[in-house]
Design a protein around this motif. Structure first.
Motif, PDB file in Angstrom:
ATOM      1  N   ARG A 120     -31.960  -5.436   4.997  1.00  0.00           N
ATOM      2  CA  ARG A 120     -32.835  -4.330   5.412  1.00  0.00           C
ATOM      3  C   ARG A 120     -32.261  -3.626   6.632  1.00  0.00           C
ATOM      4  O   ARG A 120     -32.285  -2.392   6.719  1.00  0.00           O
ATOM      5  CB  ARG A 120     -34.244  -4.845   5.712  1.00  0.00           C
ATOM      6  N   GLU A 156     -33.412   0.066   8.238  1.00  0.00           N
ATOM      7  CA  GLU A 156     -34.815  -0.301   8.412  1.00  0.00           C
ATOM      8  C   GLU A 156     -34.952  -1.314   9.540  1.00  0.00           C
ATOM      9  O   GLU A 156     -34.323  -2.371   9.516  1.00  0.00           O
ATOM     10  CB  GLU A 156     -35.371  -0.913   7.123  1.00  0.00           C
ATOM     11  N   SER A 201     -43.619  -4.807   6.498  1.00  0.00           N
ATOM     12  CA  SER A 201     -42.324  -4.175   6.290  1.00  0.00           C
ATOM     13  C   SER A 201     -42.502  -2.921   5.432  1.00  0.00           C
ATOM     14  O   SER A 201     -43.569  -2.688   4.856  1.00  0.00           O
ATOM     15  CB  SER A 201     -41.373  -5.135   5.586  1.00  0.00           C
ATOM     16  N   THR A 251     -41.249  -2.336   2.519  1.00  0.00           N
ATOM     17  CA  THR A 251     -41.526  -2.742   1.141  1.00  0.00           C
ATOM     18  C   THR A 251     -42.981  -3.156   0.968  1.00  0.00           C
ATOM     19  O   THR A 251     -43.630  -2.786  -0.029  1.00  0.00           O
ATOM     20  CB  THR A 251     -40.602  -3.899   0.737  1.00  0.00           C
TER      21      THR A 251
END
Length: 217
Positions: free
Chosen positions: A117, A122, A170, A172
């Protein structure tokens, strides 16, 4: 390949992290460092995508190294490795230029996922440390009126994303919760940071708490 630097003053810790990361076919550990100065120098001589830095090292600690790497190698994502209870140092590291932090007891699968990530840009924030930072901030007193003013220009969708940031989710997880694509969530977060003047996700999470977006959930 994701090119990684590991910096820790304990050789056994570096070796353990290397073993975990080299299990992933898309990772390459290109350098190791035993202190902050070595870490900053390694990022000058190697093309590093993700730098994993122990937050506390001799001869130029991880915080100083994070600032140096952010200045000289802005494309490198710096993730701090920290122990639970070091929230003051985490705050300093984020201000210095780190874009994430993980606990040293993070499991192998979570570490691999976090590095992937981070390589995409991110920010990686350990939920337990995020909550600790927020709790410390809340104990020092909220600034609700100012926070409400800062989120006034956000759309309802952006406020929903900000609320979930406040919970430490997160990208996601936010996408799954709101049934959005990961790209849409990333775009929302970019606009949230720009419109509210927040430098990173932790500041945005604090803003969500100050604005009481979580109080009725």
């Amino acid at each position: 390949m994701i090119r990684i630097l590991i910096a820790d003053d304990e050789a056994l810790m570096r070796a353990g992290i290397r073993l975990i990361l080299e299990d992933a076919e898309d990772f390459e550990v290109v350098a190791e460092a035993g202190d902050g100065r070595e870490a900053a120098a390694a990022c000058r001589t190697h093309d590093v995508d993700v730098a994993l830095l122990d937050i506390q090292m001799p001869t130029g600690d991880g915080i100083a190294a994070a600032g140096e790497i952010a200045r000289l190698s802005p494309r490198t994502c710096v993730v701090m490795l920290t122990a639970f209870g070091e929230e003051a140092k985490v705050t300093r590291a984020l201000r210095a230029g780190a874009s994430g932090f993980l606990l040293k007891d993070t499991g192998p699968a979570e570490l691999i996922s976090a590095v992937r990530r981070a390589a995409t840009g991110e920010p990686v924030l350990a939920p337990r440390i995020t909550r600790q930072l927020l709790d410390r901030h809340v104990r020092s007193g909220r600034h609700t009126d100012e926070a409400l003013r800062r989120i006034k220009e956000l759309t309802p969708a952006e406020q929903d994303v900000l609320r979930l940031l406040g919970l430490g989710l997160s990208n996601t997880e936010i996408a799954d919760e709101l049934h959005l694509s990961a790209g849409t969530v990333k775009a929302h977060i970019s606009r949230i940071l720009s419109r509210t003047g927040c430098a990173n996700r932790v500041q945005a999470a604090v803003l969500a708490h100050d604005a009481e977006l979580l109080s009725d959930r």
